[in-house]
Structure formats: C-alpha cells, structure tokens
Motif scaffolding. Sequence first.
Motif, PDB file in Angstrom:
ATOM      1  N   THR A  71      51.729  38.705  38.862  1.00  0.00           N
ATOM      2  CA  THR A  71      52.349  39.894  39.049  1.00  0.00           C
ATOM      3  C   THR A  71      51.349  40.983  39.292  1.00  0.00           C
ATOM      4  OG1 THR A  71      51.865  40.510  36.441  1.00  0.00           O
ATOM      5  CG2 THR A  71      53.812  39.245  37.274  1.00  0.00           C
ATOM      6  N   VAL A  72      49.815  40.581  39.313  1.00  0.00           N
ATOM      7  CA  VAL A  72      49.028  41.663  39.786  1.00  0.00           C
ATOM      8  C   VAL A  72      48.634  41.895  41.038  1.00  0.00           C
ATOM      9  CG1 VAL A  72      46.635  42.565  39.093  1.00  0.00           C
ATOM     10  CG2 VAL A  72      48.066  41.479  37.359  1.00  0.00           C
ATOM     11  N   GLY A  73      48.255  41.068  41.656  1.00  0.00           N
ATOM     12  CA  GLY A  73      47.483  41.294  43.339  1.00  0.00           C
ATOM     13  C   GLY A  73      48.602  41.352  44.072  1.00  0.00           C
ATOM     14  N   THR A  74      48.117  41.711  45.384  1.00  0.00           N
ATOM     15  CA  THR A  74      48.850  42.019  46.548  1.00  0.00           C
ATOM     16  C   THR A  74      49.538  40.596  47.062  1.00  0.00           C
ATOM     17  OG1 THR A  74      47.087  43.463  47.220  1.00  0.00           O
ATOM     18  CG2 THR A  74      48.620  42.866  48.937  1.00  0.00           C
ATOM     19  N   TYR A  75      48.942  39.616  46.851  1.00  0.00           N
ATOM     20  CA  TYR A  75      49.559  38.349  47.332  1.00  0.00           C
ATOM     21  C   TYR A  75      49.929  37.638  45.872  1.00  0.00           C
ATOM     22  CZ  TYR A  75      48.001  39.222  51.783  1.00  0.00           C
ATOM     23  OH  TYR A  75      47.928  39.777  53.185  1.00  0.00           O
ATOM     24  N   GLY A  76      50.469  38.222  44.857  1.00  0.00           N
ATOM     25  CA  GLY A  76      50.409  37.698  43.644  1.00  0.00           C
ATOM     26  C   GLY A  76      49.456  37.383  42.680  1.00  0.00           C
ATOM     27  N   LEU A  86      37.873  37.862  48.229  1.00  0.00           N
ATOM     28  CA  LEU A  86      39.320  37.406  47.562  1.00  0.00           C
ATOM     29  C   LEU A  86      39.126  37.400  46.203  1.00  0.00           C
ATOM     30  CD1 LEU A  86      41.710  34.731  48.576  1.00  0.00           C
ATOM     31  CD2 LEU A  86      40.879  34.898  46.224  1.00  0.00           C
ATOM     32  N   THR A  87      39.906  38.419  45.402  1.00  0.00           N
ATOM     33  CA  THR A  87      39.696  38.449  44.076  1.00  0.00           C
ATOM     34  C   THR A  87      41.206  37.795  43.529  1.00  0.00           C
ATOM     35  OG1 THR A  87      38.530  40.603  44.415  1.00  0.00           O
ATOM     36  CG2 THR A  87      39.505  40.056  42.181  1.00  0.00           C
ATOM     37  N   MET A  88      40.943  37.139  42.569  1.00  0.00           N
ATOM     38  CA  MET A  88      41.940  36.261  41.559  1.00  0.00           C
ATOM     39  C   MET A  88      42.041  37.179  40.316  1.00  0.00           C
ATOM     40  SD  MET A  88      40.556  32.418  42.346  1.00  0.00           S
ATOM     41  CE  MET A  88      38.842  32.997  42.725  1.00  0.00           C
ATOM     42  N   HIS A  89      43.140  37.230  39.751  1.00  0.00           N
ATOM     43  CA  HIS A  89      43.444  37.902  38.550  1.00  0.00           C
ATOM     44  C   HIS A  89      43.835  37.089  37.423  1.00  0.00           C
ATOM     45  CE1 HIS A  89      43.306  41.207  41.250  1.00  0.00           C
ATOM     46  NE2 HIS A  89      44.127  40.849  42.080  1.00  0.00           N
ATOM     47  N   PHE A  90      43.250  37.151  36.392  1.00  0.00           N
ATOM     48  CA  PHE A  90      43.610  36.204  35.375  1.00  0.00           C
ATOM     49  C   PHE A  90      44.673  36.839  34.301  1.00  0.00           C
ATOM     50  CE2 PHE A  90      39.749  34.671  36.951  1.00  0.00           C
ATOM     51  CZ  PHE A  90      39.647  33.141  36.818  1.00  0.00           C
ATOM     52  N   ARG A  91      45.311  35.941  33.763  1.00  0.00           N
ATOM     53  CA  ARG A  91      46.363  36.395  32.492  1.00  0.00           C
ATOM     54  C   ARG A  91      45.391  36.515  31.515  1.00  0.00           C
ATOM     55  NH1 ARG A  91      51.675  34.593  33.143  1.00  0.00           N
ATOM     56  NH2 ARG A  91      52.010  32.835  34.781  1.00  0.00           N
ATOM     57  N   GLN A  92      45.565  37.938  30.737  1.00  0.00           N
ATOM     58  CA  GLN A  92      44.762  38.348  29.959  1.00  0.00           C
ATOM     59  C   GLN A  92      45.129  37.814  28.443  1.00  0.00           C
ATOM     60  OE1 GLN A  92      41.980  40.949  30.593  1.00  0.00           O
ATOM     61  NE2 GLN A  92      42.541  39.263  32.023  1.00  0.00           N
ATOM     62  N   THR A  93      46.432  36.984  28.351  1.00  0.00           N
ATOM     63  CA  THR A  93      46.670  36.547  27.117  1.00  0.00           C
ATOM     64  C   THR A  93      46.431  35.060  27.096  1.00  0.00           C
ATOM     65  OG1 THR A  93      48.909  36.137  28.033  1.00  0.00           O
ATOM     66  CG2 THR A  93      48.460  38.304  26.813  1.00  0.00           C
ATOM     67  N   GLN A  94      45.896  34.266  28.119  1.00  0.00           N
ATOM     68  CA  GLN A  94      45.545  33.086  28.050  1.00  0.00           C
ATOM     69  C   GLN A  94      43.967  32.683  28.502  1.00  0.00           C
ATOM     70  OE1 GLN A  94      48.321  31.014  30.730  1.00  0.00           O
ATOM     71  NE2 GLN A  94      47.254  28.950  30.761  1.00  0.00           N
ATOM     72  N   ASN A 142      41.317  51.143  27.059  1.00  0.00           N
ATOM     73  CA  ASN A 142      42.008  49.971  27.732  1.00  0.00           C
ATOM     74  C   ASN A 142      41.628  50.194  29.037  1.00  0.00           C
ATOM     75  OD1 ASN A 142      42.906  48.856  25.125  1.00  0.00           O
ATOM     76  ND2 ASN A 142      44.727  50.251  24.987  1.00  0.00           N
ATOM     77  N   ALA A 143      41.437  48.989  29.666  1.00  0.00           N
ATOM     78  CA  ALA A 143      41.186  49.155  31.213  1.00  0.00           C
ATOM     79  C   ALA A 143      42.458  49.045  31.863  1.00  0.00           C
ATOM     80  CB  ALA A 143      40.619  47.691  31.620  1.00  0.00           C
ATOM     81  N   ALA A 144      42.386  50.097  32.940  1.00  0.00           N
ATOM     82  CA  ALA A 144      43.495  50.213  33.731  1.00  0.00           C
ATOM     83  C   ALA A 144      43.812  48.939  34.655  1.00  0.00           C
ATOM     84  CB  ALA A 144      43.469  51.429  34.671  1.00  0.00           C
ATOM     85  N   PRO A 145      44.879  48.731  35.162  1.00  0.00           N
ATOM     86  CA  PRO A 145      45.161  47.395  36.046  1.00  0.00           C
ATOM     87  C   PRO A 145      44.286  47.319  37.158  1.00  0.00           C
ATOM     88  CG  PRO A 145      47.243  48.409  35.300  1.00  0.00           C
ATOM     89  CD  PRO A 145      46.100  49.252  34.811  1.00  0.00           C
ATOM     90  N   ASP A 146      44.006  48.562  37.756  1.00  0.00           N
ATOM     91  CA  ASP A 146      43.331  48.430  38.952  1.00  0.00           C
ATOM     92  C   ASP A 146      41.654  48.877  38.817  1.00  0.00           C
ATOM     93  OD1 ASP A 146      43.485  51.220  38.302  1.00  0.00           O
ATOM     94  OD2 ASP A 146      44.089  51.732  40.402  1.00  0.00           O
TER      95      ASP A 146
END
Length: 200
Positions: A71-76, A86-94, A142-146
């Motif tokens: 739900t975070v990235g431009t390509y999901g 290329l930046t991958m976005h990790f789930r912060q609860t896992q 708290n860090a902002a999403p971007d």
Amino acid sequence: RVSVYSLLASSTLPAVVNTVRLILSFQKDLSAGLVGHMTIRAPVTTKIICQRFADISGAGSTKAMLPLDPTVGTYGTHTCQLQNTLTMHFRQTQLVQAGSYVLNVVVLNPGIRSSRDYWAVELLSGGGADAPQTTSNGTASNAAPDDWVKAQPTLRIQVEGFGVSTAFRGPTIEAVANLAHRILECRSFVFMSLPLCCLT
C-alpha cells in the motif's frame, strides 16, 4: 546482518533488456519496524524497469518472500525514485525472517559500460519501536510515510557490477576450400616464375 551473495545478469550486451538476479541473505531475524525500506541502487547509466520487479524467493511462495507493504509504493510494494534505484517498502508490523531472498530486477543495459560499475543495497530504518526517529532537537517522533526519500541509509553494501560489452569476436578464419585454392595459385605463380634452365 545482511549479505549480498550474487549479482547474476541474463545478458551483458549493451542497450538490451536484462534480468538481474540478486540474492540477499539475512543472518538473523530483524524485529518488526527495524527496517522500513530497502533500496537497490544500480549504476547511474542503468535504467531499472520498475514495474517488472519480482521477489521470486521460495519459487513464488509468499511465506518465503520479503514482508513488503503493497500500500506504500508507486508500484505497490516498491517505488523507483530515480531511473537507477528501486526501493522496497517493508511492513512495519512484521519481522524479517533470517534466510536468503531472491530478487529479479529487470533493467535496460546502458550503451556503454559505466565508469563506476557498482551496485549497492541500502537499508533504511523504519518507524517501529526498535528504530525511533529523532527530530532536529533530539526528541523522538513518528516517521512520516515518505521520510525514506531523504533518509540516510543505516547500512550500505556495495558490490561490483557485471559489466556491459559486446560479444567477443576473434580473427576471421577462411574456409578450407579458399585456403587450398590460394595455395594452388601460389604454387602456379612460383612454377611460372622459374627460368627454363630450372625446368629441364
């Protein structure tokens, strides 16, 4: 904690689409929120085709893949901020489980080899309890999403690239029939050049 085992290219020819297989290894579990993002940085002359990125760990088993947030990235699960990143976005609860992960990064090879032919993997901290962010006055926030866009990596691993070059071409070898014909021509020329006294 993190190792880059291999960087394998499907083609090293210039100006062609190339699938680069990157194998990462986490030597121990990383608690949830410790890693927020991971950037793969190619040479500046390489163009990453962002929409064709794939995590093929475990032959496509979701349990064996990196815990990425769709739900975070431009390509999901990922974003390409620059043409070579290329930046991958990790789930912060896992948590990120220890083990090896296989990533396919599809790129367009440059026309010529880069003067700095290096790839890098960068880990960026997350907003979890184990990785608090600090403001300019030193207080936690708290860090902002971007925030990852301007964040400095907490870990950077650099590896040599695979190089881009044309296929090797050795000297041209003539066909056997052509060589034999040339030898006969040379013998005929020598025979015709001999004086009569040598022929009797």
